[in-house]
Design an enzyme around this catalytic site. Structure first.
Site, short mmCIF file in Angstrom:
data_model
loop_
_atom_site.label_atom_id
_atom_site.label_comp_id
_atom_site.label_asym_id
_atom_site.label_seq_id
_atom_site.Cartn_x
_atom_site.Cartn_y
_atom_site.Cartn_z
N GLY A 2 0.80 -1.22 0.00
CA GLY A 2 0.00 0.00 0.00
C GLY A 2 0.83 1.26 0.00
O GLY A 2 0.52 2.23 -0.68
N GLU A 17 -7.56 2.11 2.01
CA GLU A 17 -8.01 1.30 3.13
C GLU A 17 -7.43 -0.08 2.89
O GLU A 17 -7.83 -0.77 1.98
CB GLU A 17 -9.55 1.26 3.18
CG GLU A 17 -10.09 0.71 4.50
CD GLU A 17 -9.83 -0.77 4.68
OE1 GLU A 17 -9.19 -1.14 5.68
OE2 GLU A 17 -10.23 -1.55 3.83
N CYS A 51 -14.46 -2.56 7.08
CA CYS A 51 -13.00 -2.56 7.15
C CYS A 51 -12.46 -1.53 8.14
O CYS A 51 -11.31 -1.64 8.57
CB CYS A 51 -12.41 -2.30 5.77
SG CYS A 51 -12.77 -3.62 4.61
#
Length: 188
Positions: A2, A17, A51
């Site tokens: 990420g 996310e 999440c």
């Protein structure tokens, strides 16, 4: 991975996310009533199946008693049941196997020394909102996303830092900036 995606995005503003165990940091100068209500909603809304569901609460020892009392009172008021009913606050997990897995992880934590402050019972795919204390970082409930209505309590210390995203509800700007610098999370 990420962080590499974010780095490669150039000047474009990006928020990713990437999963994790999102937490809330409660300082002694927080509006405890407001924070307790937001933590109840953030932990148990959608039966914890988002999440960014609040899965951890790190708190200052100076606000523990009052905050815990307010939070647990809010949790105990939640009504579990049929998601179609307007009186239901917490519905079932998507599959019964998800509820079984979550219950197994909670029971594993208890066998490892954690303590259930409330909840923990399951009926089919419906898992009661559960609050644990005394978990360790290596327990599945801490290091994997549980996607269930649960939360863990932890006193603030350098060894128990939030992962995922974190929230510092209605505190002074300096507290927010300190949390941003010190928490090892991608977003505060």
């Amino acid at each position: 991975m990420g962080w590499q995606i974010k780095k490669n995005s150039g000047k474009k503003k990006v928020i990713l996310e990437l999963g994790g165990n999102a937490g809330v940091i409660i300082h002694s100068d927080a509006d405890l009533e407001y924070a307790a209500g937001r933590c109840v909603a953030g932990s148990f809304g959608y039966a914890g199946q988002t999440c960014i569901s609040v899965q951890g609460c790190w708190y200052s020892s100076r606000c523990t008693g009052k905050f815990v009392d307010l939070f647990l009172a809010g949790v105990k008021e939640l009504r579990c049941g049929d998601p179609v009913s307007e009186t239901t606050d917490v519905g079932p997990l998507i599959r019964e196997s998800d509820a079984v897995r979550a219950t197994d992880w909670i029971q594993e934590a208890v066998r490892g020394g954690a303590r259930v402050l409330c909840g923990g019972s399951r009926k089919g795919s419906l898992l009661e909102p559960t609050v644990l204390t005394g978990t360790r970082p290596d327990m599945k409930v801490n290091c994997q996303e549980i996607f269930a209505p649960w939360l863990r309590w932890s006193p603030t210390s350098n060894s128990t830092r939030p992962s995922g995203s974190s929230t510092v509800p209605r505190t002074a700007c300096r507290r927010h900036l300190h949390a941003r610098r010190e928490a090892d999370v991608p977003g505060v």
